[in-house]
Write a protein that holds these residues in place. Structure first.
Motif, mmCIF file in Angstrom:
data_model
loop_
_atom_site.group_PDB
_atom_site.id
_atom_site.type_symbol
_atom_site.label_atom_id
_atom_site.label_comp_id
_atom_site.label_asym_id
_atom_site.label_seq_id
_atom_site.Cartn_x
_atom_site.Cartn_y
_atom_site.Cartn_z
ATOM 1 N N THR A 33 -8.997 -32.529 -118.193
ATOM 2 C CA THR A 33 -8.121 -31.784 -117.278
ATOM 3 C C THR A 33 -8.598 -30.348 -117.130
ATOM 4 N N LEU A 34 -9.013 -29.740 -118.258
ATOM 5 C CA LEU A 34 -9.544 -28.372 -118.193
ATOM 6 C C LEU A 34 -10.781 -28.324 -117.304
ATOM 7 N N GLY A 35 -11.658 -29.326 -117.425
ATOM 8 C CA GLY A 35 -12.835 -29.375 -116.571
ATOM 9 C C GLY A 35 -12.473 -29.517 -115.101
ATOM 10 N N THR A 36 -11.459 -30.336 -114.805
ATOM 11 C CA THR A 36 -11.011 -30.506 -113.414
ATOM 12 C C THR A 36 -10.459 -29.196 -112.859
ATOM 13 N N VAL A 37 -9.650 -28.507 -113.666
ATOM 14 C CA VAL A 37 -9.079 -27.220 -113.244
ATOM 15 C C VAL A 37 -10.189 -26.208 -112.982
ATOM 16 N N ILE A 38 -11.155 -26.133 -113.893
ATOM 17 C CA ILE A 38 -12.276 -25.195 -113.730
ATOM 18 C C ILE A 38 -13.058 -25.512 -112.461
ATOM 19 N N SER A 39 -13.310 -26.800 -112.227
ATOM 20 C CA SER A 39 -14.069 -27.220 -111.045
ATOM 21 C C SER A 39 -13.344 -26.837 -109.750
ATOM 22 N N LYS A 40 -12.031 -27.070 -109.705
ATOM 23 C CA LYS A 40 -11.265 -26.748 -108.498
ATOM 24 C C LYS A 40 -11.163 -25.234 -108.287
ATOM 25 N N LEU A 41 -11.026 -24.480 -109.377
ATOM 26 C CA LEU A 41 -10.953 -23.023 -109.251
ATOM 27 C C LEU A 41 -12.281 -22.444 -108.774
ATOM 28 N N SER A 42 -13.386 -23.013 -109.247
ATOM 29 C CA SER A 42 -14.698 -22.506 -108.829
ATOM 30 C C SER A 42 -14.987 -22.832 -107.375
ATOM 31 N N ASP A 43 -14.384 -23.939 -106.884
ATOM 32 C CA ASP A 43 -14.575 -24.318 -105.486
ATOM 33 C C ASP A 43 -13.891 -23.320 -104.547
ATOM 34 N N GLY A 44 -12.715 -22.844 -104.966
ATOM 35 C CA GLY A 44 -12.013 -21.828 -104.187
ATOM 36 C C GLY A 44 -11.264 -22.362 -102.984
ATOM 37 N N ARG A 45 -11.356 -23.664 -102.687
ATOM 38 C CA ARG A 45 -10.697 -24.228 -101.494
ATOM 39 C C ARG A 45 -9.655 -25.276 -101.836
ATOM 40 N N SER B 203 -4.126 -17.175 -117.494
ATOM 41 C CA SER B 203 -5.472 -16.627 -117.684
ATOM 42 C C SER B 203 -6.436 -17.126 -116.617
ATOM 43 N N LEU B 204 -6.451 -18.455 -116.378
ATOM 44 C CA LEU B 204 -7.410 -19.030 -115.448
ATOM 45 C C LEU B 204 -7.102 -18.709 -113.988
ATOM 46 N N SER B 205 -5.838 -18.371 -113.709
ATOM 47 C CA SER B 205 -5.495 -18.062 -112.323
ATOM 48 C C SER B 205 -5.824 -16.623 -111.949
ATOM 49 N N GLY B 206 -6.486 -15.912 -112.836
ATOM 50 C CA GLY B 206 -7.022 -14.600 -112.475
ATOM 51 C C GLY B 206 -6.196 -13.412 -112.877
ATOM 52 N N HIS B 207 -5.248 -13.569 -113.835
ATOM 53 C CA HIS B 207 -4.389 -12.468 -114.230
ATOM 54 C C HIS B 207 -4.872 -11.798 -115.509
ATOM 55 N N GLY B 208 -6.137 -11.644 -115.671
ATOM 56 C CA GLY B 208 -6.688 -10.996 -116.856
ATOM 57 C C GLY B 208 -8.151 -11.329 -117.025
ATOM 58 N N ARG B 209 -8.805 -10.647 -117.949
ATOM 59 C CA ARG B 209 -10.218 -10.911 -118.221
ATOM 60 C C ARG B 209 -10.356 -12.197 -119.036
ATOM 61 N N ALA C 165 -17.497 -22.614 -114.380
ATOM 62 C CA ALA C 165 -16.617 -21.507 -114.784
ATOM 63 C C ALA C 165 -17.172 -20.162 -114.342
ATOM 64 N N LYS C 166 -18.497 -20.049 -114.247
ATOM 65 C CA LYS C 166 -19.119 -18.767 -113.884
ATOM 66 C C LYS C 166 -18.717 -18.324 -112.478
ATOM 67 N N ILE D 138 -11.718 -13.420 -110.903
ATOM 68 C CA ILE D 138 -10.471 -12.933 -111.484
ATOM 69 C C ILE D 138 -10.230 -11.512 -110.989
ATOM 70 N N GLN D 139 -8.981 -11.100 -111.062
ATOM 71 C CA GLN D 139 -8.608 -9.748 -110.650
ATOM 72 C C GLN D 139 -7.797 -9.119 -111.782
ATOM 73 N N ALA D 140 -8.505 -8.583 -112.753
ATOM 74 C CA ALA D 140 -7.848 -8.006 -113.921
ATOM 75 C C ALA D 140 -7.207 -6.672 -113.561
ATOM 76 N N ALA D 141 -6.017 -6.433 -114.114
ATOM 77 C CA ALA D 141 -5.309 -5.182 -113.849
ATOM 78 C C ALA D 141 -4.532 -4.777 -115.086
ATOM 79 N N GLN D 142 -4.287 -3.497 -115.191
ATOM 80 C CA GLN D 142 -3.507 -2.964 -116.306
ATOM 81 C C GLN D 142 -2.020 -3.243 -116.080
ATOM 82 N N ASN D 143 -1.361 -3.767 -117.088
ATOM 83 C CA ASN D 143 0.060 -4.098 -116.994
ATOM 84 C C ASN D 143 0.905 -2.990 -117.608
ATOM 85 N N LYS D 144 1.857 -2.482 -116.840
ATOM 86 C CA LYS D 144 2.767 -1.439 -117.323
ATOM 87 C C LYS D 144 4.203 -1.887 -117.084
ATOM 88 N N ILE D 145 5.077 -1.600 -118.039
ATOM 89 C CA ILE D 145 6.495 -1.908 -117.881
ATOM 90 C C ILE D 145 7.309 -0.645 -118.148
#
Length: 608
Positions: free
Chosen positions: A262-274, A292-298, A325-326, A330-337
């Motif tokens: 399942t992790l491999g399938t998720v990685i494959s679909k995320l790398s495809d971008g479509r 993490s994998l959806s781009g909310h951090g490094r 996976a390469k 991702i779009q990492a950002a600093q989190n402030k509350i």
């Protein structure tokens, strides 16, 4: 609140382990190798190659892997940017060694913990609060390794991402404190012996360090708090049919393979971008990794591989997974509350309130002592630097103290030559002893000069010479001969008389000859010691081979025992069926007898 997001890709690195002694004995060959610092190439088909951020050969230390693959994620987490580091690979490829390590070579997790506290020490302008949790996913069930009663935990989701409901979090005060908690959690982890690995991880583990920080000072009520999570994940290895597992081990392997698929399938679909749908919910692992994998951090992916020819296909699959996976952005950002949900804010407010209450007390007494005790207890939980802003201590970042190393697994004490780049060398000028070191410093050449650094008892420090050949150390044979020649060719003006000079030279030569004889004897003794060590190494290798054979015999006994149990069950079933058949035959015989009697009766009636 998130600051400006910067686009980047998942960091992907490959780490080769060396061939194991068993693979060497079986005549395994190298199928994949590191071609430079960023390329992995196939030995048999050189046209098959993959490029990554970094490729680590089998002699590279875990500390170097951490510097390249993990340090930027840890430093980002200390600044409020979520980070995830996980090791991926087949069973026995070195994932747990990379993530946990041992006392001699600490892994990514202890290095990250040590680094986090060093960053706190180097940041005197902020206050920090660190909490850790430790989970495992075993057979698709989430368990809390820090709470024996924490089984079958549920995964929830809020506006900050996915989280595990009811997980225990420990506030940590030092590296040793954190490592002791992890060691206690490791005792609860599911580990078992398989054909390919004596200590095979049978579950995925997720170590999470929650980091809060705020500016130091009195007037900080309106200041936002940096909040981030650092996830360090040790995945169980995928298993092929070569593992030849049975019973519980086979069931565990099926769950492991399913989650990794399942992790491999998720990685494959995320790398495809479509892809319109990403199947995060198909496994507990991908559900927890969703944020993490959806781009909310490094994210840093360390893929561990074996170069052996027998695992060539598995290594190829790992490399393809890493290649996909390469391409994940991702779009990492600093989190402030800003709200009061922050635990560090809660503690700071409580401390402030208690101090105000303390100032209102006029007389010493039990009430004042109780307030002081509460203030000290809360203040102790908030970590602050003891350095001045301009003070630095670069050498302490990776220096583990004994009480910290005590919580890491111990390394076997068997001697090993040519293992992990260890060299054996002899020092003559400090007595007869043997020293092992990972790296022997060589003289540095610059502009035709040889620079030798370090403390030298004879020279007192750094020395420079125009001779490009390395200068021998003091008290060696070469120095003795040079000194002898220097006295033999001294000019007449340097002595009171020529006969006296000749006598001095002879006397000095005799002393030098005695020293040479002593050193020769020492060398012979050292050679005997080295021979004995090599013999001991050979004996240890034999013991290791016997241990492997014993484990194989144990596995055979287990298989035979399991077959015996199955045969006993089958035999019991056959006995029950046989008894049932006998009962049916007996009933049929009785029925036949009754029918015969009835026939006789009817016949008698007919005759009458």
């Amino acid at each position: 609140m998130n600051s400006e997001r910067l686009k980047e890709n998942v960091s992907v690195t490959i780490r080769f382990r060396p061939l194991s002694p068993r693979e060497i004995r079986q005549g395994e060959e190298i199928a994949w190798y590191a071609n430079g610092e960023t390329i992995v190439r196939n030995e048999n088909t050189p046209s098959i190659a993959f490029a990554y951020d970094q490729v680590f050969g089998p002699t590279i230390t875990t500390r170097h892997v951490y510097d390249i693959a993990a340090q930027h994620v840890v430093s980002g987490a200390m600044e409020g940017i979520n980070g995830t580091i996980f090791a991926y690979g087949v069973t026995s490829s070195g994932k747990t060694h990379t993530m946990h390590g041992n006392q001699r070579s600490p892994g990514i997790i202890p290095l990250a913990i040590k680094d986090a506290f060093c960053i706190i020490q180097e940041t005197p302008s902020r206050e920090f609060l660190l909490r850790l949790s430790y989970l495992e996913i075993y057979n698709e069930v989430v368990n809390d390794l820090l709470n024996p009663a924490g089984h079958h935990l549920r995964i929830r989701e809020d506006n900050q991402g996915t989280f595990v409901e009811g997980v225990k979090q420990e506030v940590v005060l030092s590296p040793a404190h954190a490592l002791s908690i992890i060691a206690a959690g490791e005792e609860q982890r599911h580990v078992a012996s398989t054909k390919l690995n004596l200590h095979s991880s049978r579950s995925h583990t997720i170590f999470t360090l929650t980091i809060e920080s705020s500016p130091c000072g009195e007037n900080i009520e309106g200041e936002a708090v940096n909040l981030s999570q650092l996830n360090l994940i040790d995945l169980a290895g995928s298993e092929s049919s070569k593992a030849e597992t049975t019973g519980i081990r086979r069931k565990e392997g099926a769950y492991i393979n399913k989650s990794l698929l399942t992790l491999g399938t998720v990685i494959s679909k995320l790398s495809d971008g479509r892809a319109a749908h990403i199947p995060y919910r198909d496994s507990k692992l991908t559900r927890l990794l969703q944020s993490s994998l959806s781009g909310h951090g490094r994210v840093s992916l360390i893929c561990t591989v074996t170069p052996s020819s027998s695992n060539s296909e598995e290594t190829h699959n790992t490399l393809k997974f890493a290649h996909h996976a390469k391409h994940i952005e991702i779009q990492a950002a600093q989190n402030k509350i800003n709200d009061e949900k922050s635990l560090i804010k809660t503690y700071q407010n409580q401390i402030r309130s208690l101090k105000e209450e303390l100032h209102q007390l006029e007389h010493e007494g039990e009430a004042k002592d109780a307030l002081l005790s509460q203030i000290q207890s809360l203040t102790r939980l908030i970590l602050v630097s003891t350095k001045s802003p301009h003070q630095t201590d670069p050498g302490s970042r990776y220096s583990f103290m004994e009480e910290e190393l005590a919580y890491l697994p111990k390394r076997g004490r068997n001697l090993s030559l040519d293992h992990e780049n260890i060299q054996l060398h002899v020092t003559l000028n400090e007595g007869s002893h043997i020293k092992d070191d990972k790296k022997i410093k060589k003289p540095q050449k610059r502009d035709g000069l040889t620079l030798t650094s370090g403390s030298d008892k004879s020279s007192g420090g750094m020395s420079t010479t125009s001779n490009p050949t390395p200068t021998p150390p003091a008290n060696t044979h070469t120095l003795a001969i040079v000194e002898s020649r220097r006295l033999s060719y001294s000019s007449p003006s340097e002595s009171t008389s020529e006969p006296l000079q000749h006598v001095e030279v002879l006397t000095y030569s005799e002393a030098i000859q005695e020293q040479l004889n002593e050193k020769n004897n020492e060398c012979k003794g050292l050679e005997e010691t080295i021979t004995a060590l090599k013999q001991l190494l050979s004996e240890n290798t034999t013991i290791k081979a016997q241990a492997v054979e014993i484990e194989q015999l144990k596995e055979k006994v287990a298989k035979i025992t399991e077959s015996k149990e199955q045969l006993e069950i089958e035999n019991k079933r056959l006995r029950e069926e046989s008894a049932y058949a006998n009962e049916l035959a007996s009933a049929a015989a009785n029925e036949l007898k009754m029918m015969s009697e009835q026939v006789v009766k009817l016949m008698n009636q007919g005759v009458v």
